[in-house]
Each structure stands twice: as C-alpha cells, then as structure tokens.
Design a protein around this motif. Structure first.
Motif, PDB file in Angstrom:
ATOM      1  N   ASN A 124       0.592  -0.617  -0.033  1.00  0.00           N
ATOM      2  CA  ASN A 124      -0.015   0.673   0.136  1.00  0.00           C
ATOM      3  C   ASN A 124       0.795   1.042  -0.396  1.00  0.00           C
ATOM      4  O   ASN A 124       1.647   1.114   0.599  1.00  0.00           O
ATOM      5  N   CYS A 125       0.901   2.287  -0.453  1.00  0.00           N
ATOM      6  CA  CYS A 125       1.288   3.247  -1.145  1.00  0.00           C
ATOM      7  C   CYS A 125       0.553   4.827  -0.725  1.00  0.00           C
ATOM      8  O   CYS A 125      -0.328   4.665  -1.446  1.00  0.00           O
ATOM      9  N   LYS A 126       1.368   5.738  -0.215  1.00  0.00           N
ATOM     10  CA  LYS A 126       0.746   6.692   0.945  1.00  0.00           C
ATOM     11  C   LYS A 126       1.053   8.147   0.245  1.00  0.00           C
ATOM     12  O   LYS A 126       2.534   7.685  -0.366  1.00  0.00           O
ATOM     13  N   ASN A 129      -0.152  11.501   2.729  1.00  0.00           N
ATOM     14  CA  ASN A 129      -1.288  10.662   3.412  1.00  0.00           C
ATOM     15  C   ASN A 129      -2.223  10.105   2.887  1.00  0.00           C
ATOM     16  O   ASN A 129      -3.847   9.867   3.037  1.00  0.00           O
ATOM     17  N   ILE A 130      -2.477  10.214   1.165  1.00  0.00           N
ATOM     18  CA  ILE A 130      -3.310   9.743   0.163  1.00  0.00           C
ATOM     19  C   ILE A 130      -3.074   8.896   0.362  1.00  0.00           C
ATOM     20  O   ILE A 130      -1.979   8.505  -1.281  1.00  0.00           O
ATOM     21  N   PRO A 131      -3.678   7.899   0.021  1.00  0.00           N
ATOM     22  CA  PRO A 131      -3.547   6.329  -0.835  1.00  0.00           C
ATOM     23  C   PRO A 131      -3.755   6.554  -2.358  1.00  0.00           C
ATOM     24  O   PRO A 131      -4.970   7.210  -3.177  1.00  0.00           O
ATOM     25  N   SER A 134      -1.490   1.240  -4.668  1.00  0.00           N
ATOM     26  CA  SER A 134      -1.505  -1.281  -3.512  1.00  0.00           C
ATOM     27  C   SER A 134      -2.019  -2.356  -4.627  1.00  0.00           C
ATOM     28  O   SER A 134      -2.341  -1.941  -6.174  1.00  0.00           O
TER      29      SER A 134
END
Length: 189
Positions: A124-126, A129-131, A134
């Motif tokens: 999972n990558c943000k 803090n916004i995804p 994935s």
C-alpha cells in the motif's frame, strides 16, 4: 557618370587564371570543413562517454567513502506489525536512494519463525497520507523455520512523480492469506 567596379583577384594568386585556383581552394576548404565536422562529432562522443565513465567512477568513490550509497542502503522503516509476527523483519534496504526517473528495489529481510508456504506480499502506498496505489505481488515459496527470507520488489519513479512524503506499507502473507509481517517504509521525494 558611370562607376565601374572591377573585381581584383585574391592576393595569394599572381595570375589572371585565379578563377580556377579559387574553385580548387573552395573544394579543398569544403573537404577540410567536412573533416572538421566529423572530428568535432568524434570529440563530442568521447566527451559524453567520458562524462558517463567519470560519473560511474565518482559514484564508486563516493560509495567507498560512505558519501553515496549505491547498494542496499538502510531505509527509514518501522515495524507496523507486532512482536509475535511469524516473519521477523530485521532490515528494510534499498538499492539506491529514491528519486524521480530511477528504478528502486526494496528488500524486506528477516527470519521466518515457523515454516511457511509464502504466497507473496501486499503493498500500500500513500503520498502525503493520501492512498495512491495498492498491489499484491506473487513471490511463492516454502520457507523453513529459522530460515532467512527476503521480500524483493522493484518500482520505477517516473519524472512526473509528485513531491511529498511517501509511506509504503509492505505486508508478507502466506498461502492461507494470513499476514506474517508488516513493515512501513518512509521517504521523501
């Protein structure tokens, strides 16, 4: 009144047959010009390849001095799992510092406490803090208890990658879809 201009032959020729001499000189000069262009192109090629070799030599020197890490540099990471995780992560390393326009390989290294049939890992990558992304990565294999294991993943950062704080969660899971570990990698582009 009429003005008449008479073209004088070049000073280098003494005779009236200088027109033929001028044509010959222009041909020789044209060939010399072509030769100069070829020579200039060759010099530029050598300079480009020399600059690349110089950069590679500098990178090796800087790596030896600890100024620039090229292989398996420690990453800023934390354990987002628990102390009872079956896969005990000992380090998270990168093959180079993350930056735009390069491919970066991530190594999540550790030891399996119990024999497992690994299915792969989940990412999972943000960004700030916004995804943004994935993905499940297949890396099947059987790992014995006490054996070392590495989850390895490469990712390319295009030149248009947005700047910001990247948070990448990497979870290893088995064939029963049980999460065996969780590591959080943090870096800034």
């Amino acid at each position: 009144f009429f003005f008449l201009m008479i073209r004088r032959p070049p000073r280098s020729t003494q005779s009236r047959s200088s027109a033929a001499s001028d044509v010959y000189k222009r041909q020789v000069h044209g060939e010399k010009g072509k030769m100069k262009a070829v020579l200039l192109a060759a010099v530029l090629c050598v300079m480009v390849f020399s600059a690349q070799a110089s950069q590679e030599r500098f990178n090796r020197w800087a790596n030896e001095k600890g100024l620039l890490a090229l292989e398996n540099i420690p990453a800023n990471w934390t354990n987002c799992g628990s102390d009872s995780d079956i896969f005990r992560v000992s380090s998270v390393e990168l093959d180079r510092a993350p930056r735009r326009g390069v491919n970066v390989t991530v190594f999540v290294n550790g030891t399996m406490t119990v024999a497992q049939s690994i299915a792969g890992f989940h990412i999972n990558c943000k960004v700030n803090n916004i995804p943004i992304w994935s993905q499940d990565i297949d890396q099947p294999g059987d790992v014995a208890a006490g054996a070392p294991f590495s989850a390895i993943y490469g990712s390319f950062f295009p030149s248009f990658t947005p700047p910001g704080k990247f948070q990448v969660d990497i979870s290893v899971f088995n064939t029963d879809n049980q999460t065996l570990s969780c590591s959080e990698l943090v870096f800034t582009l």
